[in-house]
Design a protein around this motif. Structure first.
Motif, PDB file in Angstrom:
ATOM      1  N   THR A  25      35.424  36.891  33.026  1.00  0.00           N
ATOM      2  CA  THR A  25      34.605  35.700  33.266  1.00  0.00           C
ATOM      3  C   THR A  25      33.833  35.916  34.555  1.00  0.00           C
ATOM      4  OG1 THR A  25      36.310  34.321  32.242  1.00  0.00           O
ATOM      5  CG2 THR A  25      34.593  33.184  33.495  1.00  0.00           C
ATOM      6  N   TYR A  27      31.538  34.318  37.655  1.00  0.00           N
ATOM      7  CA  TYR A  27      31.250  33.081  38.384  1.00  0.00           C
ATOM      8  C   TYR A  27      30.167  33.363  39.412  1.00  0.00           C
ATOM      9  CZ  TYR A  27      35.635  31.400  36.401  1.00  0.00           C
ATOM     10  OH  TYR A  27      36.640  31.035  35.522  1.00  0.00           O
ATOM     11  N   THR A  65      32.293  35.860  42.077  1.00  0.00           N
ATOM     12  CA  THR A  65      33.663  36.245  41.737  1.00  0.00           C
ATOM     13  C   THR A  65      33.753  36.533  40.241  1.00  0.00           C
ATOM     14  OG1 THR A  65      34.381  33.969  41.347  1.00  0.00           O
ATOM     15  CG2 THR A  65      34.678  34.821  43.564  1.00  0.00           C
ATOM     16  N   VAL A  67      36.912  36.875  37.051  1.00  0.00           N
ATOM     17  CA  VAL A  67      38.301  36.854  36.620  1.00  0.00           C
ATOM     18  C   VAL A  67      38.398  37.848  35.472  1.00  0.00           C
ATOM     19  CG1 VAL A  67      40.136  35.509  35.526  1.00  0.00           C
ATOM     20  CG2 VAL A  67      38.782  34.506  37.382  1.00  0.00           C
ATOM     21  N   GLU A 111      46.209  38.796  34.851  1.00  0.00           N
ATOM     22  CA  GLU A 111      44.838  38.363  35.108  1.00  0.00           C
ATOM     23  C   GLU A 111      44.661  38.243  36.612  1.00  0.00           C
ATOM     24  OE1 GLU A 111      42.647  35.251  32.598  1.00  0.00           O
ATOM     25  OE2 GLU A 111      43.288  34.139  34.367  1.00  0.00           O
ATOM     26  N   ARG A 113      41.736  37.305  39.924  1.00  0.00           N
ATOM     27  CA  ARG A 113      40.432  36.852  40.399  1.00  0.00           C
ATOM     28  C   ARG A 113      40.005  37.776  41.526  1.00  0.00           C
ATOM     29  NH1 ARG A 113      37.300  32.092  40.629  1.00  0.00           N
ATOM     30  NH2 ARG A 113      38.772  31.163  39.178  1.00  0.00           N
TER      31      ARG A 113
END
Ligand SMILES: [Ca+2]
Ligand SMILES: [Ca+2]
Length: 118
Positions: A25, A27, A65, A67, A111, A113
């Motif tokens: 993902t 961001y 960022t 993830v 997972e 970040r």
């Protein structure tokens, strides 16, 4: 939409590779995009390998960022992720992990970040 070139480097330690489903993902300053699965016709995320993906996604603005993680499926799904780079319109963001994403290593997380380094 924007075109993202995503490069993922898997570590070169025993059992570093994974056949689990890997997702990312993004961001950014404007929006987020994903999670999207990272996969192509090759055998991805093998020990010591670098995988390249091209994805058309929502333009997130300046990427800040990510993830990234996996679903812990398959044989020996633990994954040692070295680093990720994401390029859009000639702007490359670098993300360093250098850690296991594995239920049986360190903090057990699959997972993570990661914050942009440059
Ligand atoms: Ca593994
Ligand atoms: Ca594949």
């Amino acid at each position: 939409m924007a075109r993202y070139e995503i490069t993922v480097e898997t570590g070169n330690v025993d059992d570093a590779g994974t056949d689990a489903n890997v997702h990312i993902t993004l961001y950014g300053s404007l929006a987020s995009a994903g999670p999207v699965k990272l996969d192509d016709s090759r055998d991805n995320f093998e020990q010591g390998a670098t995988d390249h993906f091209t994805l058309d996604l929502t333009d997130v603005g300046r990427l800040e960022t990510i993830v990234i993680g996996h679903d812990n499926s398959g044989n020996k799904p633990g994954w040692f992720l070295n680093r990720v780079s994401v390029t859009k319109d000639g702007d490359t963001a670098e993300f360093a992990a250098y850690r296991w994403l594995a239920t049986d290593e360190n903090d057990g997380r699959t997972e993570v970040r990661l914050t942009r380094q440059r």
